[in-house]
Design a protein around this motif. Structure first.
Motif, PDB file in Angstrom:
ATOM      1  N   ASN A  63     -55.267  16.762 -23.236  1.00 36.01           N
ATOM      2  CA  ASN A  63     -54.457  15.805 -22.469  1.00 36.01           C
ATOM      3  C   ASN A  63     -54.267  14.535 -23.288  1.00 36.01           C
ATOM      4  O   ASN A  63     -55.078  14.228 -24.166  1.00 36.01           O
ATOM      5  CB  ASN A  63     -55.131  15.447 -21.136  1.00 36.01           C
ATOM      6  CG  ASN A  63     -56.501  14.818 -21.315  1.00 36.01           C
ATOM      7  OD1 ASN A  63     -57.499  15.539 -21.423  1.00 36.01           O
ATOM      8  ND2 ASN A  63     -56.583  13.492 -21.356  1.00 36.01           N
ATOM      9  N   ASP A  64     -53.196  13.833 -23.027  1.00 34.11           N
ATOM     10  CA  ASP A  64     -52.938  12.520 -23.626  1.00 34.11           C
ATOM     11  C   ASP A  64     -53.088  12.543 -25.152  1.00 34.11           C
ATOM     12  O   ASP A  64     -53.665  11.635 -25.743  1.00 34.11           O
ATOM     13  CB  ASP A  64     -53.877  11.469 -23.019  1.00 34.11           C
ATOM     14  CG  ASP A  64     -53.634  11.279 -21.536  1.00 34.11           C
ATOM     15  OD1 ASP A  64     -52.633  10.640 -21.176  1.00 34.11           O
ATOM     16  OD2 ASP A  64     -54.439  11.788 -20.725  1.00 34.11           O
ATOM     17  N   ALA A  92     -52.553  18.742 -19.977  1.00 33.46           N
ATOM     18  CA  ALA A  92     -52.301  17.914 -18.792  1.00 33.46           C
ATOM     19  C   ALA A  92     -51.354  16.752 -19.059  1.00 33.46           C
ATOM     20  O   ALA A  92     -51.376  15.761 -18.324  1.00 33.46           O
ATOM     21  CB  ALA A  92     -53.630  17.390 -18.242  1.00 33.46           C
ATOM     22  N   GLY A  93     -50.512  16.850 -20.057  1.00 33.98           N
ATOM     23  CA  GLY A  93     -49.420  15.898 -20.204  1.00 33.98           C
ATOM     24  C   GLY A  93     -49.664  14.733 -21.138  1.00 33.98           C
ATOM     25  O   GLY A  93     -50.761  14.494 -21.629  1.00 33.98           O
ATOM     26  N   HIS A 127     -45.168   9.785 -19.901  1.00 32.87           N
ATOM     27  CA  HIS A 127     -44.497   9.515 -21.179  1.00 32.87           C
ATOM     28  C   HIS A 127     -43.553  10.637 -21.600  1.00 32.87           C
ATOM     29  O   HIS A 127     -42.719  10.419 -22.489  1.00 32.87           O
ATOM     30  CB  HIS A 127     -45.526   9.260 -22.275  1.00 32.87           C
ATOM     31  CG  HIS A 127     -46.140   7.895 -22.195  1.00 32.87           C
ATOM     32  ND1 HIS A 127     -45.443   6.746 -22.459  1.00 32.87           N
ATOM     33  CD2 HIS A 127     -47.386   7.500 -21.832  1.00 32.87           C
ATOM     34  CE1 HIS A 127     -46.222   5.704 -22.293  1.00 32.87           C
ATOM     35  NE2 HIS A 127     -47.415   6.126 -21.902  1.00 32.87           N
ATOM     36  N   GLU A 128     -43.647  11.796 -20.979  1.00 30.84           N
ATOM     37  CA  GLU A 128     -42.672  12.848 -21.271  1.00 30.84           C
ATOM     38  C   GLU A 128     -41.255  12.416 -20.884  1.00 30.84           C
ATOM     39  O   GLU A 128     -40.264  12.994 -21.349  1.00 30.84           O
ATOM     40  CB  GLU A 128     -43.036  14.146 -20.551  1.00 30.84           C
ATOM     41  CG  GLU A 128     -43.816  15.126 -21.409  1.00 30.84           C
ATOM     42  CD  GLU A 128     -45.223  14.653 -21.731  1.00 30.84           C
ATOM     43  OE1 GLU A 128     -45.484  14.315 -22.908  1.00 30.84           O
ATOM     44  OE2 GLU A 128     -46.075  14.627 -20.826  1.00 30.84           O
ATOM     45  N   PHE A 129     -41.138  11.392 -20.046  1.00 28.81           N
ATOM     46  CA  PHE A 129     -39.821  10.932 -19.593  1.00 28.81           C
ATOM     47  C   PHE A 129     -39.357   9.675 -20.330  1.00 28.81           C
ATOM     48  O   PHE A 129     -38.321   9.103 -19.983  1.00 28.81           O
ATOM     49  CB  PHE A 129     -39.874  10.657 -18.081  1.00 28.81           C
ATOM     50  CG  PHE A 129     -40.271  11.856 -17.264  1.00 28.81           C
ATOM     51  CD1 PHE A 129     -39.331  12.806 -16.902  1.00 28.81           C
ATOM     52  CD2 PHE A 129     -41.584  12.050 -16.888  1.00 28.81           C
ATOM     53  CE1 PHE A 129     -39.699  13.927 -16.164  1.00 28.81           C
ATOM     54  CE2 PHE A 129     -41.967  13.164 -16.141  1.00 28.81           C
ATOM     55  CZ  PHE A 129     -41.019  14.098 -15.784  1.00 28.81           C
ATOM     56  N   ALA A 198     -46.939   9.656  -9.287  1.00 28.67           N
ATOM     57  CA  ALA A 198     -45.710   9.203  -8.634  1.00 28.67           C
ATOM     58  C   ALA A 198     -45.216   7.895  -9.230  1.00 28.67           C
ATOM     59  O   ALA A 198     -44.056   7.515  -9.037  1.00 28.67           O
ATOM     60  CB  ALA A 198     -45.946   9.042  -7.134  1.00 28.67           C
ATOM     61  N   GLU A 199     -46.084   7.212  -9.973  1.00 28.61           N
ATOM     62  CA  GLU A 199     -45.693   5.961 -10.612  1.00 28.61           C
ATOM     63  C   GLU A 199     -44.850   6.176 -11.867  1.00 28.61           C
ATOM     64  O   GLU A 199     -44.426   5.210 -12.494  1.00 28.61           O
ATOM     65  CB  GLU A 199     -46.938   5.146 -10.966  1.00 28.61           C
ATOM     66  CG  GLU A 199     -47.744   4.701  -9.752  1.00 28.61           C
ATOM     67  CD  GLU A 199     -48.984   3.907 -10.119  1.00 28.61           C
ATOM     68  OE1 GLU A 199     -49.336   3.905 -11.321  1.00 28.61           O
ATOM     69  OE2 GLU A 199     -49.593   3.305  -9.227  1.00 28.61           O
ATOM     70  N   ALA A 200     -44.608   7.430 -12.229  1.00 31.44           N
ATOM     71  CA  ALA A 200     -43.821   7.706 -13.433  1.00 31.44           C
ATOM     72  C   ALA A 200     -42.432   7.086 -13.359  1.00 31.44           C
ATOM     73  O   ALA A 200     -41.857   6.716 -14.390  1.00 31.44           O
ATOM     74  CB  ALA A 200     -43.711   9.215 -13.659  1.00 31.44           C
ATOM     75  N   SER A 201     -41.904   6.966 -12.149  1.00 29.09           N
ATOM     76  CA  SER A 201     -40.565   6.371 -12.013  1.00 29.09           C
ATOM     77  C   SER A 201     -40.561   4.920 -12.473  1.00 29.09           C
ATOM     78  O   SER A 201     -39.535   4.406 -12.927  1.00 29.09           O
ATOM     79  CB  SER A 201     -40.092   6.457 -10.557  1.00 29.09           C
ATOM     80  OG  SER A 201     -41.001   5.798  -9.695  1.00 29.09           O
ATOM     81  N   ALA A 202     -41.722   4.243 -12.364  1.00 35.69           N
ATOM     82  CA  ALA A 202     -41.826   2.855 -12.809  1.00 35.69           C
ATOM     83  C   ALA A 202     -42.439   2.737 -14.198  1.00 35.69           C
ATOM     84  O   ALA A 202     -42.186   1.769 -14.909  1.00 35.69           O
ATOM     85  CB  ALA A 202     -42.662   2.041 -11.816  1.00 35.69           C
ATOM     86  N   LEU A 203     -43.240   3.727 -14.595  1.00 32.69           N
ATOM     87  CA  LEU A 203     -43.939   3.652 -15.873  1.00 32.69           C
ATOM     88  C   LEU A 203     -43.144   4.226 -17.026  1.00 32.69           C
ATOM     89  O   LEU A 203     -43.532   4.071 -18.183  1.00 32.69           O
ATOM     90  CB  LEU A 203     -45.279   4.400 -15.771  1.00 32.69           C
ATOM     91  CG  LEU A 203     -46.283   3.879 -14.754  1.00 32.69           C
ATOM     92  CD1 LEU A 203     -47.508   4.769 -14.723  1.00 32.69           C
ATOM     93  CD2 LEU A 203     -46.678   2.439 -15.074  1.00 32.69           C
ATOM     94  N   SER A 204     -42.050   4.918 -16.735  1.00 33.03           N
ATOM     95  CA  SER A 204     -41.283   5.590 -17.775  1.00 33.03           C
ATOM     96  C   SER A 204     -39.796   5.413 -17.503  1.00 33.03           C
ATOM     97  O   SER A 204     -39.404   4.509 -16.762  1.00 33.03           O
ATOM     98  CB  SER A 204     -41.683   7.070 -17.819  1.00 33.03           C
ATOM     99  OG  SER A 204     -41.149   7.692 -18.956  1.00 33.03           O
ATOM    100  N   SER A 205     -38.992   6.283 -18.106  1.00 33.55           N
ATOM    101  CA  SER A 205     -37.535   6.172 -17.964  1.00 33.55           C
ATOM    102  C   SER A 205     -36.928   7.516 -17.574  1.00 33.55           C
ATOM    103  O   SER A 205     -36.160   8.120 -18.330  1.00 33.55           O
ATOM    104  CB  SER A 205     -36.919   5.677 -19.279  1.00 33.55           C
ATOM    105  OG  SER A 205     -37.490   4.456 -19.684  1.00 33.55           O
TER     106      SER A 205
END
Length: 576
Positions: A63-64, A92-93, A127-129, A198-205
């Motif tokens: 992971n990471d 795990a991403g 970070h995949e996004f 669910a915070e990916a929308s704010a943590l990534s693009s």
């Protein structure tokens, strides 16, 4: 009939778990610590792989890794030696972002090794996004394994929507996304579902089309669908952090193992929840490809884990004779050399010189002012002041999120490779007109995640501020809606041309140098997003590492230091 059969299995599973004795479980909880001390050269033994009583499953997990490939050839060797017929290999991403390998190859260098290692499944990290869904699509389409993602809605996205198969509990085809899959291991069905914070929308693009749903409800649905197909051994492959994984284990019955990521936790032994009942094991392998995680679990006939043993294998470990514990896989080493050849010229190009070590360590830059944070913010402020001429504003400041600072720089020559390692996301520098009140709101957000070392922590230039981490921080939901106001920001002051400071004026207008990620509301910077949406953002998109490189050539030898720009009162009285 299938659902009825699943109900009978769940009832049987419940009855059998009550028969487990506490002494047995207590003994097993201690096992991972003992097992972690076993020498690496002994690890290739199948151990319980041929156990006659029940089913033995081995998980190898990462992971990471964040595009850190220096140890990947050793990882390949370890995987080959540790893999048994009962093994699953999972990630795990957050494969994306972190070194020049990602800057150059956008994940496809990492993917070559993952395909060669024959990973069974991966879930997405935030970070995949980072580069949008088009870049992620190329990564997915090139994979020789499926992806699991149960809490993201992809339907309207033109890049990922066509790759998402809304069919739970199938084997899963390579290069496709599923809520869950079922892998057959030595005749036994093992279910795997995926979750992304669910915070990916704010943590990534991720763009405007993806919807990140709440994890627990999505997990319950995924577990239920797998159990309805008769699956009693279930793995959650998650990217949401150790704390959230612990909550998940307590909230959702039926999960046997959680393979996690996001918090970069180095769990030398599994974290065990409700061991006195039906245990859920949580594993995570740290960060940057330094370790390969191994978990061995024994299931009884009803799918309850009765014994387990887990450890981390340090891929940089050395033997007593000075040789690596894990030799490099020859094919992987050759391929890494080919990838590295393209980067060598970039990495060797000298763009500056520092007389001091520039501190970008994860634990430091996300909790305090650092000299590297100051240098980067200074470069942003200098560039924007040279371009944006706004005589009507009260002043110019810069705010940089620490999540965009990924490494330190050692004293000596600074290369372009160093800059790309420190700032690997290819973010763009821009500017926004913001009121003093909006700046204070942005900073309040920035210091509200300091206890969790969140990437929103601000490094600044052109100002200084005092905050109090003992007071209530701002609480937001996954889309930056404020649930509870924060009260940490105590004083914000503007740096004047003569070196003195004056209080920021709430109603006055300022030009704020920042990056496009934050300007769009990333890392919960909602005040910046609102100012941008109001038409107060300048149409500038300057590559961050190029801005820093230009600044280095301008200032000569770097002597950056901590200056008292960011001060945590920790309950003390605010100075005059």
């Amino acid at each position: 009939m299938e659902a009825e059969s699943g109900n009978r299995r769940r009832i049987t599973k419940l009855l059998i778990r009550l028969s487990l004795t506490v002494p047995l479980l207590a003994g097993m909880v201690a096992t991972p610590i003992m097992h972690a001390a076993v020498k690496a050269e002994e690890a290739a033994s199948p151990a319980a792989g041929n156990a006659k009583d029940g089913f033995h499953l081995r998980l190898l997990h990462t992971n990471d890794t964040h595009a850190h490939l220096d140890l990947v050839a050793r990882r390949m060797t370890a995987i080959k030696q540790l893999r048994t017929p009962n093994t699953l290999l999972l990630d795990a991403g957050d494969v994306f972002a972190g070194t020049p390998y990602f800057t150059q190859y956008e994940g496809l260098a990492d993917l070559w090794f993952m395909n060669a290692a024959k990973y069974d499944a991966m879930t997405f990290g935030n970070h995949e996004f980072d580069r949008g869904t088009a870049t992620l699509r190329s990564f997915i389409r090139g994979a020789s394994f499926p992806f699991v993602s149960a809490n993201v809605t992809y339907g309207d996205d033109p890049n990922l929507g066509p790759l998402f198969a809304d069919r739970a509990g199938v084997r899963g085809e390579a290069g496709q996304i599923y809520p869950s899959i079922i892998r057959e291991v030595s005749g036994e069905a093992v279910g795997i579902f995926g979750l992304t914070t669910a915070e990916a929308s704010a943590l990534s693009s991720p763009g405007q089309h993806l919807v990140f749903e709440e994890a627990v409800a999505s997990a319950r649905a995924a577990v239920s669908s797998l159990q309805a197909k008769g699956v009693t051994k279930i793995i959650a492959l998650t990217h949401q952090g150790l704390t959230e994984d612990q909550k998940l284990a307590d909230a959702v019955p039926g999960i046997d193992i959680i393979v996690g990521g996001h918090s970069h936790s180095r769990l030398v032994a599994p974290a065990v929840r409700h061991a006195d009942r039906e245990p859920t094991l949580i594993v995570q392998a740290g960060e940057h490809g330094k370790n390969l995680g191994q978990l061995d679990a024994q299931f009884n006939a009803s799918g309850v884990i009765t014994q387990w043993s887990g450890r981390l294998l340090a891929l940089d470990a050395m033997k007593s004779d000075g040789k690596p514990m894990w030799a490099e896989d020859a094919e992987a080493a050759a391929k890494l050399s080919a990838f590295a050849m393209v980067l060598n010229q970039i990495q060797r190009t000298v763009v500056g010189y520092t007389k001091v070590t520039l501190d970008g360590e994860h634990a430091h830059v996300r909790t305090r002012e650092t000299n590297l944070g100051n240098l980067i913010a200074d470069s942003m402020l200098d560039k924007i002041k040279s371009i944006v001429h706004a005589p009507d504003v009260e002043g110019y400041v810069a705010i940089q999120n620490s999540g965009n600072i990924r490494a330190s720089i050692r004293r000596g020559p600074i290369t372009l490779g160093d800059l790309l390692t420190v700032m690997p996301f290819g973010n763009k520098i821009t500017a926004i007109r913001m009121t003093g009140e909006e700046i204070m709101a942005a900073l309040e957000n920035g210091v509200s995640g300091v206890e969790q070392r969140e990437g929103r922590f601000p490094q600044v230039a052109g100002m200084r501020f005092y905050y109090d981490s003992t007071k209530q921080g701002e609480r937001v939901d996954a889309v930056s809606h404020i649930r509870e106001a924060g009260h940490r920001m105590m004083k914000v002051q503007l740096l004047r041309e003569d070196g003195s400071y004056s209080a920021i004026k709430p109603d006055a207008m300022y030009v704020v140098a920042t990056n496009t990620f934050m300007a769009g509301g990333g890392d919960f910077y909602a005040a910046m997003e609102r100012a941008s949406d109001a038409g107060r953002r300048y149409k500038l998109e300057l590559l961050d590492y190029e801005v820093l490189s230009e600044y280095l050539s301008k200032i000569g030898r770097v002597t950056a230091r901590v200056e008292g720009r960011v001060m945590d009162l920790r309950g003390r009285t605010l100075p005059d």
